[in-house]
Design a protein around this motif. Structure first.
Motif, mmCIF file in Angstrom:
data_model
loop_
_atom_site.group_PDB
_atom_site.id
_atom_site.type_symbol
_atom_site.label_atom_id
_atom_site.label_comp_id
_atom_site.label_asym_id
_atom_site.label_seq_id
_atom_site.Cartn_x
_atom_site.Cartn_y
_atom_site.Cartn_z
ATOM 1 N N CYS A 78 0.833 -1.208 0.000
ATOM 2 C CA CYS A 78 0.000 0.000 0.000
ATOM 3 C C CYS A 78 0.864 1.253 0.000
ATOM 4 O O CYS A 78 0.609 2.197 -0.755
ATOM 5 C CB CYS A 78 -0.927 0.011 1.213
ATOM 6 N N LYS A 79 1.881 1.261 0.846
ATOM 7 C CA LYS A 79 2.780 2.412 0.895
ATOM 8 C C LYS A 79 3.518 2.584 -0.425
ATOM 9 O O LYS A 79 3.670 3.710 -0.925
ATOM 10 C CB LYS A 79 3.789 2.252 2.041
ATOM 11 N N LEU A 80 3.974 1.494 -1.003
ATOM 12 C CA LEU A 80 4.683 1.527 -2.280
ATOM 13 C C LEU A 80 3.777 2.082 -3.381
ATOM 14 O O LEU A 80 4.190 2.928 -4.182
ATOM 15 C CB LEU A 80 5.166 0.126 -2.637
ATOM 16 N N ALA A 81 2.544 1.621 -3.417
ATOM 17 C CA ALA A 81 1.595 2.099 -4.432
ATOM 18 C C ALA A 81 1.339 3.586 -4.268
ATOM 19 O O ALA A 81 1.293 4.332 -5.265
ATOM 20 C CB ALA A 81 0.290 1.312 -4.333
ATOM 21 N N TRP A 82 1.181 4.032 -3.046
ATOM 22 C CA TRP A 82 0.926 5.459 -2.819
ATOM 23 C C TRP A 82 2.155 6.276 -3.199
ATOM 24 O O TRP A 82 2.056 7.293 -3.878
ATOM 25 C CB TRP A 82 0.539 5.693 -1.371
ATOM 26 N N ARG A 83 3.329 5.801 -2.790
ATOM 27 C CA ARG A 83 4.573 6.506 -3.127
ATOM 28 C C ARG A 83 4.742 6.642 -4.634
ATOM 29 O O ARG A 83 5.215 7.661 -5.135
ATOM 30 C CB ARG A 83 5.770 5.765 -2.537
ATOM 31 N N ASN A 84 4.347 5.610 -5.381
ATOM 32 C CA ASN A 84 4.535 5.597 -6.827
ATOM 33 C C ASN A 84 3.376 6.198 -7.614
ATOM 34 O O ASN A 84 3.402 6.201 -8.840
ATOM 35 C CB ASN A 84 4.788 4.165 -7.304
ATOM 36 N N ALA A 85 2.362 6.707 -6.922
ATOM 37 C CA ALA A 85 1.207 7.309 -7.599
ATOM 38 C C ALA A 85 1.567 8.739 -8.013
ATOM 39 O O ALA A 85 1.307 9.700 -7.296
ATOM 40 C CB ALA A 85 -0.009 7.296 -6.677
ATOM 41 N N SER A 86 2.151 8.878 -9.185
ATOM 42 C CA SER A 86 2.722 10.159 -9.618
ATOM 43 C C SER A 86 1.698 11.283 -9.715
ATOM 44 O O SER A 86 2.062 12.451 -9.609
ATOM 45 C CB SER A 86 3.436 9.992 -10.947
ATOM 46 N N ARG A 87 0.432 10.972 -9.894
ATOM 47 C CA ARG A 87 -0.578 12.022 -10.035
ATOM 48 C C ARG A 87 -1.184 12.447 -8.701
ATOM 49 O O ARG A 87 -2.030 13.326 -8.653
ATOM 50 C CB ARG A 87 -1.671 11.561 -10.984
ATOM 51 N N CYS A 88 -0.759 11.831 -7.609
ATOM 52 C CA CYS A 88 -1.316 12.146 -6.298
ATOM 53 C C CYS A 88 -0.485 13.241 -5.631
ATOM 54 O O CYS A 88 0.702 13.047 -5.356
ATOM 55 C CB CYS A 88 -1.335 10.898 -5.412
ATOM 56 N N ILE A 89 -1.125 14.381 -5.349
ATOM 57 C CA ILE A 89 -0.386 15.489 -4.739
ATOM 58 C C ILE A 89 -0.054 15.227 -3.272
ATOM 59 O O ILE A 89 0.820 15.861 -2.706
ATOM 60 C CB ILE A 89 -1.141 16.826 -4.885
ATOM 61 N N GLY A 90 -0.758 14.272 -2.652
ATOM 62 C CA GLY A 90 -0.513 13.968 -1.241
ATOM 63 C C GLY A 90 0.472 12.843 -1.008
ATOM 64 O O GLY A 90 0.703 12.447 0.127
ATOM 65 N N ARG A 91 1.087 12.341 -2.063
ATOM 66 C CA ARG A 91 1.928 11.158 -1.903
ATOM 67 C C ARG A 91 3.187 11.400 -1.089
ATOM 68 O O ARG A 91 3.824 10.453 -0.641
ATOM 69 C CB ARG A 91 2.284 10.552 -3.252
ATOM 70 N N ILE A 92 3.547 12.637 -0.854
ATOM 71 C CA ILE A 92 4.723 12.926 -0.025
ATOM 72 C C ILE A 92 4.548 12.332 1.377
ATOM 73 O O ILE A 92 5.506 12.069 2.084
ATOM 74 C CB ILE A 92 5.008 14.436 0.027
ATOM 75 N N GLN A 93 3.299 12.081 1.767
ATOM 76 C CA GLN A 93 2.990 11.523 3.081
ATOM 77 C C GLN A 93 2.976 9.991 3.086
ATOM 78 O O GLN A 93 2.581 9.384 4.076
ATOM 79 C CB GLN A 93 1.618 12.035 3.540
ATOM 80 N N TRP A 94 3.397 9.340 1.997
ATOM 81 C CA TRP A 94 3.259 7.887 1.836
ATOM 82 C C TRP A 94 3.803 7.095 3.009
ATOM 83 O O TRP A 94 3.221 6.090 3.408
ATOM 84 C CB TRP A 94 3.919 7.413 0.535
ATOM 85 N N SER A 95 4.897 7.512 3.600
ATOM 86 C CA SER A 95 5.515 6.722 4.670
ATOM 87 C C SER A 95 4.716 6.772 5.971
ATOM 88 O O SER A 95 4.949 5.965 6.875
ATOM 89 C CB SER A 95 6.940 7.197 4.923
ATOM 90 N N LYS A 96 3.760 7.680 6.072
ATOM 91 C CA LYS A 96 2.953 7.815 7.285
ATOM 92 C C LYS A 96 1.650 7.018 7.230
ATOM 93 O O LYS A 96 0.866 7.065 8.177
ATOM 94 C CB LYS A 96 2.644 9.289 7.532
ATOM 95 N N LEU A 97 1.436 6.288 6.136
ATOM 96 C CA LEU A 97 0.226 5.481 6.011
ATOM 97 C C LEU A 97 0.146 4.488 7.166
ATOM 98 O O LEU A 97 1.130 3.849 7.515
ATOM 99 C CB LEU A 97 0.234 4.715 4.682
ATOM 100 N N GLN A 98 -1.030 4.391 7.776
ATOM 101 C CA GLN A 98 -1.219 3.473 8.893
ATOM 102 C C GLN A 98 -2.252 2.420 8.517
ATOM 103 O O GLN A 98 -3.238 2.713 7.861
ATOM 104 C CB GLN A 98 -1.674 4.225 10.141
ATOM 105 N N HIS A 99 -2.011 1.212 8.967
ATOM 106 C CA HIS A 99 -2.906 0.080 8.715
ATOM 107 C C HIS A 99 -3.880 -0.040 9.866
ATOM 108 O O HIS A 99 -3.516 0.108 11.019
ATOM 109 C CB HIS A 99 -2.061 -1.193 8.589
#
Length: 105
Positions: A78-99
């Motif tokens: 999930c974190k990897l997908a968010w980090r690699n979502a180039s069109r997402c302006i919020g992806r800078i926060q990818w490492s803070k994703l919580q399960h």
């Protein structure tokens, strides 16, 4: 299989082909790549744990045609997908994703 609207890399059935499952070789190729990234991220690439997990995935794919991710693999994916979502302006926060475990629907 992916495009600018959706990532379909985790889909086990091929879009546009009904319920025809992906062939086991394709599933294994994607699983090997994913597990390589996962174990490299936790600095355990090519360790006995990595080899044991790869063997377990191969066995499960041979038995059922698919495999289940562990919770930590799922969170990593999930974190990897968010980090690699180039069109997402919020992806800078990818490492803070919580399960969060949710039981039921």
């Amino acid at each position: 299989m992916c495009n600018e609207r959706a990532c379909l890399g985790s889909v086990m059935a091929i879009p546009g082909r009904g319920e025809i499952a992906r062939n086991p070789e394709e599933v294994l190729n994607d699983a090997k790549d994913f597990l390589g990234q996962y174990f490299a991220s936790i600095r355990r690439a090519n360790t006995p744990a990595h080899e044991a997990r790869w063997q377990a995935v191969q066995d499960e794919v041979a038995r059922s045609g698919t495999y289940q991710l562990t919770t930590t693999e799922l969170v990593f994916g999930c974190k990897l997908a968010w980090r690699n979502a180039s069109r997402c302006i919020g992806r800078i926060q990818w490492s803070k994703l919580q399960h969060r475990n949710v039981i039921g629907n």
